[in-house]
Structures are given as C-alpha cells and as structure tokens.
Design a protein around this motif. Structure first.
Motif, PDB file in Angstrom:
ATOM      1  N   LYS A 194      13.845  15.786 -17.095  1.00 47.34           N
ATOM      2  CA  LYS A 194      12.809  16.798 -17.296  1.00 47.34           C
ATOM      3  C   LYS A 194      12.959  17.873 -16.224  1.00 47.34           C
ATOM      4  O   LYS A 194      12.580  17.646 -15.071  1.00 47.34           O
ATOM      5  CB  LYS A 194      11.421  16.165 -17.220  1.00 47.34           C
ATOM      6  N   PRO A 195      13.516  19.039 -16.582  1.00 43.35           N
ATOM      7  CA  PRO A 195      13.645  20.119 -15.594  1.00 43.35           C
ATOM      8  C   PRO A 195      12.269  20.557 -15.100  1.00 43.35           C
ATOM      9  O   PRO A 195      11.302  20.584 -15.855  1.00 43.35           O
ATOM     10  CB  PRO A 195      14.315  21.252 -16.378  1.00 43.35           C
ATOM     11  N   LEU A 196      12.178  20.874 -13.824  1.00 41.50           N
ATOM     12  CA  LEU A 196      10.914  21.365 -13.269  1.00 41.50           C
ATOM     13  C   LEU A 196      10.668  22.787 -13.752  1.00 41.50           C
ATOM     14  O   LEU A 196      11.607  23.563 -13.971  1.00 41.50           O
ATOM     15  CB  LEU A 196      10.953  21.343 -11.744  1.00 41.50           C
ATOM     16  N   SER A 197       9.411  23.141 -13.884  1.00 38.04           N
ATOM     17  CA  SER A 197       9.048  24.508 -14.246  1.00 38.04           C
ATOM     18  C   SER A 197       9.359  25.433 -13.069  1.00 38.04           C
ATOM     19  O   SER A 197       9.578  24.976 -11.943  1.00 38.04           O
ATOM     20  CB  SER A 197       7.566  24.594 -14.589  1.00 38.04           C
ATOM     21  N   ASP A 198       9.353  26.730 -13.319  1.00 34.74           N
ATOM     22  CA  ASP A 198       9.579  27.691 -12.237  1.00 34.74           C
ATOM     23  C   ASP A 198       8.540  27.536 -11.126  1.00 34.74           C
ATOM     24  O   ASP A 198       8.857  27.700  -9.946  1.00 34.74           O
ATOM     25  CB  ASP A 198       9.545  29.127 -12.771  1.00 34.74           C
ATOM     26  N   LEU A 199       7.308  27.214 -11.480  1.00 33.78           N
ATOM     27  CA  LEU A 199       6.260  27.018 -10.466  1.00 33.78           C
ATOM     28  C   LEU A 199       6.506  25.753  -9.647  1.00 33.78           C
ATOM     29  O   LEU A 199       6.352  25.745  -8.431  1.00 33.78           O
ATOM     30  CB  LEU A 199       4.886  26.939 -11.128  1.00 33.78           C
ATOM     31  N   ASP A 200       6.891  24.669 -10.304  1.00 29.33           N
ATOM     32  CA  ASP A 200       7.103  23.401  -9.607  1.00 29.33           C
ATOM     33  C   ASP A 200       8.380  23.386  -8.778  1.00 29.33           C
ATOM     34  O   ASP A 200       8.506  22.601  -7.852  1.00 29.33           O
ATOM     35  CB  ASP A 200       7.160  22.251 -10.609  1.00 29.33           C
ATOM     36  N   ASP A 201       9.333  24.246  -9.124  1.00 30.43           N
ATOM     37  CA  ASP A 201      10.634  24.244  -8.461  1.00 30.43           C
ATOM     38  C   ASP A 201      10.719  25.278  -7.338  1.00 30.43           C
ATOM     39  O   ASP A 201      11.794  25.689  -6.948  1.00 30.43           O
ATOM     40  CB  ASP A 201      11.744  24.481  -9.489  1.00 30.43           C
ATOM     41  N   HIS A 202       9.590  25.689  -6.801  1.00 33.98           N
ATOM     42  CA  HIS A 202       9.576  26.688  -5.743  1.00 33.98           C
ATOM     43  C   HIS A 202      10.000  26.046  -4.418  1.00 33.98           C
ATOM     44  O   HIS A 202       9.619  24.916  -4.107  1.00 33.98           O
ATOM     45  CB  HIS A 202       8.174  27.295  -5.610  1.00 33.98           C
ATOM     46  N   TRP A 203      10.793  26.754  -3.615  1.00 38.44           N
ATOM     47  CA  TRP A 203      11.301  26.226  -2.350  1.00 38.44           C
ATOM     48  C   TRP A 203      10.184  25.782  -1.411  1.00 38.44           C
ATOM     49  O   TRP A 203      10.346  24.820  -0.658  1.00 38.44           O
ATOM     50  CB  TRP A 203      12.169  27.277  -1.637  1.00 38.44           C
ATOM     51  N   ASP A 204       9.050  26.460  -1.435  1.00 40.85           N
ATOM     52  CA  ASP A 204       7.945  26.109  -0.539  1.00 40.85           C
ATOM     53  C   ASP A 204       7.296  24.771  -0.891  1.00 40.85           C
ATOM     54  O   ASP A 204       6.505  24.243  -0.125  1.00 40.85           O
ATOM     55  CB  ASP A 204       6.868  27.192  -0.558  1.00 40.85           C
ATOM     56  N   LEU A 205       7.608  24.222  -2.056  1.00 41.19           N
ATOM     57  CA  LEU A 205       7.005  22.960  -2.490  1.00 41.19           C
ATOM     58  C   LEU A 205       7.951  21.780  -2.327  1.00 41.19           C
ATOM     59  O   LEU A 205       7.633  20.672  -2.747  1.00 41.19           O
ATOM     60  CB  LEU A 205       6.587  23.069  -3.963  1.00 41.19           C
TER      61      LEU A 205
END
Length: 155
Positions: A28-39
């Motif tokens: 399951k690829p992460l969404s653009d929001l979930d795949d942010h470097w800050d997270l």
C-alpha cells in the motif's frame, strides 16, 4: 503538591504480536501527505485507561491485551507490516507482511490515580513508560507500532 517520580520497575522481553488470522499480503503506497519527510519518525505517546469493571480485571491483563491486539490486527493489518522504499524515487509503501507489532509488558510502582485527574504525562520519569524503539528516525523495515503495557503496582 510535590510531583512524584514514576519509573517502570521491570520490563519483560519485547515480543511480536501478529494478526490472529491470515491477512492480505499486499503493498500500500503512502499518500503524498503520509509520505512527507517531516513525518518520517516514530512518534511516542502515552495513553491512560481506567478498567471498565475493576471487579472483573483479568489476573494477567497483558495476556488479554495481546489477544485483543492480535484480533484488531486482522482488520488493521497494514499496522503489522513494514515500511519499504519503492523502487522509483524515495517514496514509501507499507508492505502488508503480518510480521507484527512490538509489545512489552512492564511493572510500574504507581497507580493510575497517582497521575492526577485527568492523567497528564507531565510527571518526572514519563520516559520510563515508553517502549525503547532505538533511533526513532529509522523507520524503514521496522515495526510500525510499539506498545508497552505498564502493569501498575502500588509502591
């Protein structure tokens, strides 16, 4: 009121809790929001719960929690997987591998009432109630969820 210091007194061995039944094996690829470097780190947190019925508290509550966690992972199976880097770019995906989540049982010299009303994690020694995850910035290939259950004991 003087603030009391609480520390876990004894830790059990970390164990992997896997889903109670077979789960889909997929990516399951992460969404653009979930795949942010800050997270890209493991976030610690403390949650406090009162027993619903103190007269029917199991003799070994950690065993009941592990059983319930294994059942929940059947429906929330991606949590039992691992983050992997996708072949193209630096994007992440959850590989639903059913490898499990980490559970550690500990004993603490405290009761829930010792933490105030409502319970607030502002007490000295709060880190003693968090499971050791090592370097929280290393997330690829590691469990997505770590849980430490502090079985509180009166001092």
């Amino acid at each position: 009121m003087k603030q009391k210091s609480f520390m876990s007194r004894r830790w059990g061995n970390p164990e992997l809790i896997t889903p109670a039944r077979a789960t889909p094996q997929e990516s399951k690829p992460l969404s653009d929001l979930d795949d942010h470097w800050d997270l890209r780190y493991l976030q610690p947190g403390l949650d406090f719960f009162h027993a619903v019925d103190g007269d029917h508290w199991p003799a070994r509550p950690g065993d009941s929690i592990k059983t319930a966690l294994a059942e929940a992972l059947v429906y929330y199976y991606p949590i039992a997987g691992r983050l992997r880097e996708m072949p193209k770019g630096h994007r992440l995906a959850v590989e639903c591998t059913a490898e499990g989540v980490v559970f550690v049982e500990a004993e603490a010299e405290a009761t829930l009432e010792d933490f105030g009303e409502p319970p607030m994690p502002t007490f000295h020694g709060a880190e003693g109630f968090l499971c050791d995850v090592g370097d929280a910035r290393v997330i690829v290939g590691r469990p997505l969820f770590y849980m430490q259950y502090p079985n509180t004991l009166s001092p």
